[in-house]
Motif scaffolding. Structure first.
Motif, mmCIF file in Angstrom:
data_model
loop_
_atom_site.group_PDB
_atom_site.id
_atom_site.type_symbol
_atom_site.label_atom_id
_atom_site.label_comp_id
_atom_site.label_asym_id
_atom_site.label_seq_id
_atom_site.Cartn_x
_atom_site.Cartn_y
_atom_site.Cartn_z
ATOM 1 N N VAL A 81 0.832 -1.202 0.000
ATOM 2 C CA VAL A 81 0.000 0.000 0.000
ATOM 3 C C VAL A 81 0.868 1.254 0.000
ATOM 4 N N GLU A 82 1.941 1.245 0.783
ATOM 5 C CA GLU A 82 2.822 2.412 0.824
ATOM 6 C C GLU A 82 3.472 2.662 -0.529
ATOM 7 N N THR A 83 3.918 1.589 -1.185
ATOM 8 C CA THR A 83 4.523 1.738 -2.511
ATOM 9 C C THR A 83 3.506 2.245 -3.529
ATOM 10 N N ALA A 84 2.294 1.736 -3.435
ATOM 11 C CA ALA A 84 1.270 2.128 -4.408
ATOM 12 C C ALA A 84 0.854 3.586 -4.244
ATOM 13 N N LEU A 85 0.701 4.033 -3.008
ATOM 14 C CA LEU A 85 0.177 5.378 -2.767
ATOM 15 C C LEU A 85 1.279 6.439 -2.682
ATOM 16 N N ASN A 86 2.361 6.121 -1.995
ATOM 17 C CA ASN A 86 3.424 7.115 -1.793
ATOM 18 C C ASN A 86 4.609 6.939 -2.725
ATOM 19 N N GLY A 87 4.749 5.744 -3.288
ATOM 20 C CA GLY A 87 5.881 5.493 -4.150
ATOM 21 C C GLY A 87 7.104 5.063 -3.375
ATOM 22 N N ARG A 88 8.060 4.441 -4.086
ATOM 23 C CA ARG A 88 9.276 3.958 -3.454
ATOM 24 C C ARG A 88 10.376 3.861 -4.502
ATOM 25 N N VAL A 89 11.604 4.147 -4.081
ATOM 26 C CA VAL A 89 12.752 4.008 -4.968
ATOM 27 C C VAL A 89 13.087 2.522 -5.063
ATOM 28 N N ALA A 90 12.906 1.953 -6.253
ATOM 29 C CA ALA A 90 13.111 0.520 -6.432
ATOM 30 C C ALA A 90 14.547 0.189 -6.821
ATOM 31 N N SER A 91 15.202 1.091 -7.554
ATOM 32 C CA SER A 91 16.565 0.823 -7.990
ATOM 33 C C SER A 91 17.181 2.125 -8.494
ATOM 34 N N GLN A 92 18.386 2.029 -9.038
ATOM 35 C CA GLN A 92 19.075 3.179 -9.609
ATOM 36 C C GLN A 92 19.759 2.770 -10.897
ATOM 37 N N VAL A 93 19.846 3.719 -11.832
ATOM 38 C CA VAL A 93 20.570 3.480 -13.086
ATOM 39 C C VAL A 93 21.611 4.574 -13.255
ATOM 40 N N ALA A 94 22.711 4.213 -13.861
ATOM 41 C CA ALA A 94 23.793 5.174 -14.087
ATOM 42 C C ALA A 94 23.604 5.826 -15.449
ATOM 43 N N GLU A 95 23.671 7.142 -15.458
ATOM 44 C CA GLU A 95 23.541 7.891 -16.699
ATOM 45 C C GLU A 95 24.335 9.185 -16.591
ATOM 46 N N ASP A 96 25.266 9.385 -17.518
ATOM 47 C CA ASP A 96 26.117 10.585 -17.528
ATOM 48 C C ASP A 96 26.810 10.790 -16.179
ATOM 49 N N GLN A 97 27.397 9.683 -15.669
ATOM 50 C CA GLN A 97 28.155 9.707 -14.407
ATOM 51 C C GLN A 97 27.282 10.140 -13.213
ATOM 52 N N GLN A 98 25.997 9.898 -13.299
ATOM 53 C CA GLN A 98 25.081 10.175 -12.197
ATOM 54 C C GLN A 98 24.192 8.972 -11.966
ATOM 55 N N LEU A 99 23.814 8.763 -10.704
ATOM 56 C CA LEU A 99 22.875 7.717 -10.348
ATOM 57 C C LEU A 99 21.479 8.313 -10.297
ATOM 58 N N ILE A 100 20.583 7.772 -11.087
ATOM 59 C CA ILE A 100 19.214 8.281 -11.156
ATOM 60 C C ILE A 100 18.283 7.252 -10.539
ATOM 61 N N ASP A 101 17.436 7.708 -9.607
ATOM 62 C CA ASP A 101 16.502 6.812 -8.921
ATOM 63 C C ASP A 101 15.410 6.350 -9.868
ATOM 64 N N ILE A 102 15.033 5.094 -9.711
ATOM 65 C CA ILE A 102 13.865 4.549 -10.400
ATOM 66 C C ILE A 102 12.734 4.510 -9.383
#
Length: 559
Positions: free
Chosen positions: A259-280
């Motif tokens: 329920v918390e993930t569905a309503l508030n969202g959650r960072v599931a992983s990260q991807v590297a792009e242009d030497q930065q980590l971007i949250d998924i």
């Protein structure tokens, strides 16, 4: 102090040996020293002829000063002369961000053309993860005061507060940036006074809070009075059915995570792009969670691989609940906060405590604590009192080993209360409010005050050891040291004078300290040159260290 002592014991003797070795020093004093001695001699003779009068006047001055202390105002720190005002406005819980912005813009438009303000800005809403958390019903109105407003800052702040109060349904809190931050660190509330009411039931806490607010509202000096907005508001409530969830093999923790993930969202992983980590970031779309039916339809995966809706294992409906539940040391609480204007903090808190004791009855299990600057002022005062006593004991021990006479040590230590007289009078003259900075000034004053007495008593002892009559000991010993004592006091006073007369932002803490030291130096120096000779004239040889094989007479021809 360590460096100056080292210089006096090493460099100063070396310079004297080099510069004064072949010089003939004048036998007579300078014009200033002779003039000082001429002024001091009649006063010294008065101390010798009428020691009872001098000692009586000194005791009367001390008693009067001590009697004045309870009437002095008390604050933690003097009010900072800040130009940057960070003012909050709180609307009724549950209002929208748009409504908060509209109220802020109304206030902005009423302030922006005021010549007292350099600029005005409104901030409402918070970014995700903002450390300065607040609901959408709260906005900050930042105001930068012009130099013309600082000429009478109290009147400027009062005018700003009146502008806030013109908006109906708005609870303002006016203060400077540093002051607000300091209050928040001290009590968790951005106000000088925080009345914390602890208990178990939220409805009862709200009831007691309203009583406290109504009782203290008429007290003079109380401004920005607010009761923490813990109110029942309409909420979407999800109540899990443990029996139904157990049937599908689901635990409460698993349901809450989904329920918390569905309503508030959650960072599931990260991807590297242009030497930065971007949250998924994973969450349901706004359309999939904007109604009760959408929330009821949130899919839940069971351990058997079956997918069921949330409504199968939970009841989802509208209900009433508290908008916020605050705790401190595990206990629930509600806070009544206020600032102080046109009065000192200590007297206002004293009136608040008296009114609450008389008019508010607390049920069993409920209690009140007073936080904010008042609590910090009391704690700091108690700590400084302990340190002052320890410093006085250490100074007494050092003086005893120096003069080798307990009565003479007591005579020297009399300088401490005599210094307090001037410090207290200076506080009264400068506004009658005592702060922690003033207390530090008293401690600073102790060393200087005792040094003056030591100069006099040590010279008495040396002349007495040479076989001089007690009368000559007092007269010559006092005249020999009057210049040194005055120069010591004057140089110390000149060092403090710039701090005492300076004005403007940044000088608020040092100025009370300097004023106390200046006042204490004046009375300590004046009374030392009169009281110590009077003590020796009254008690004579009993104040002198024991001398062997001496036939010294200790009588005055006119006493």
């Amino acid at each position: 102090i360590t460096a100056s002592t080292l210089v006096a014991m090493t460099l100063s003797p070396a310079l004297c040996a080099i510069l004064l070795a072949n010089q003939t020093l004048p036998q007579e004093g300078t014009l200033v020293s002779r003039w000082v001695e001429q002024l001091y001699r009649p006063l010294l003779n008065l101390s010798l002829r009428a020691p009872q009068i001098i000692l009586g006047l000194a005791l009367a001055a001390l008693v009067t000063a001590v009697a004045i202390v309870p009437s002095l105002g008390r604050v933690f720190l003097p009010e900072f002369q800040e130009k940057s005002m960070v003012n909050s406005m709180v609307l009724f819980p549950g209002v929208s961000l748009d409504m908060t912005n509209r109220a802020g813009m109304v206030l902005y438009n009423s302030l922006k053309d005021n010549p007292l303000y350099e600029w005005v800005q409104v901030r409402a809403g918070r970014a995700p993860g903002d450390a300065d958390g607040a609901g959408v019903s709260m906005a900050h109105v930042d105001v930068e005061l012009r130099d013309t407003a600082l000429k009478d800052r109290e009147a400027s702040v009062k005018q700003l507060r009146e502008s806030f109060l013109k908006l109906p349904g708005v609870a303002p809190n006016i203060g400077g940036f540093i002051s607000h931050r300091m209050d928040e660190v001290l009590s968790g509330v951005r106000s000088a006074i925080a009345i914390k009411i602890f208990g178990s039931d939220l409805i009862e806490l709200r009831k007691i809070g309203e009583q406290v607010r109504d009782v203290i509202e008429p007290i003079a000096g109380v401004v920005d009075l607010q009761l923490e907005p813990q109110l029942p508001i309409r909420q979407v409530q999800i109540q899990y059915n443990r029996e139904a969830a157990g049937t599908y093999g689901l635990r409460m923790e698993q349901l809450s995570d989904v329920v918390e993930t569905a309503l508030n969202g959650r960072v599931a992983s990260q991807v590297a792009e242009d030497q930065q980590l971007i949250d998924i970031f994973v969450s349901l779309t706004a359309k999939a969670r904007n109604s009760l039916d959408a929330i009821r339809a949130i899919p839940i995966s069971t351990p058997t691989g079956e997918t069921i809706s949330l409504s199968t294992v939970a009841k989802v409906d509208y209900g009433m609940g508290a908008n916020v539940v605050n705790r401190e040391d595990v206990s629930r609480l509600i806070v009544v906060s206020a600032n102080v204007a046109e009065r000192d903090l200590g007297s206002v808190v004293g009136d608040i405590q008296a009114q609450i004791r008389q008019n508010v009855q607390l049920p069993n299990g409920y209690f009140i604590q007073y936080g904010g600057q008042f609590e910090s002022e009391e704690r700091a005062t108690n700590n400084l009192l302990v340190y002052s006593i320890l410093a006085a004991i250490a100074i007494t021990v050092l003086m005893f080993f120096s003069v080798k006479s307990l009565p003479a040590t007591i005579a020297i230590m009399i300088n401490l209360p005599l210094a307090l007289v001037g410090g207290i009078v200076s506080i009264v003259v400068s506004g009658g409010v005592m702060s922690v900075a003033s207390l530090i000034g008293f401690i600073t004053l102790f060393g200087v005050a005792v040094r003056n007495g030591l100069l006099l008593v040590d010279n008495y002892n040396n002349k007495f050891a040479q076989g001089m009559l007690l009368k000559d000991v007092i007269v010559k010993g006092s005249l020999d040291r009057v210049n040194a004592i005055l120069m010591t006091a004057i140089t110390s006073a000149l060092g403090m004078l710039p701090l005492a007369i300076a004005s403007g932002a940044g000088n608020e803490i040092l100025q009370p300290l300097a004023i106390v030291v200046l006042g204490g130096l004046f009375t300590s120096t004046a009374l030392t040159l009169l009281v110590i000779p009077a003590l020796y004239a009254k008690f004579g040889k009993r104040l002198m260290p024991t001398q062997k094989n001496t036939g010294i007479k200790a009588s005055f021809p006119y006493l």
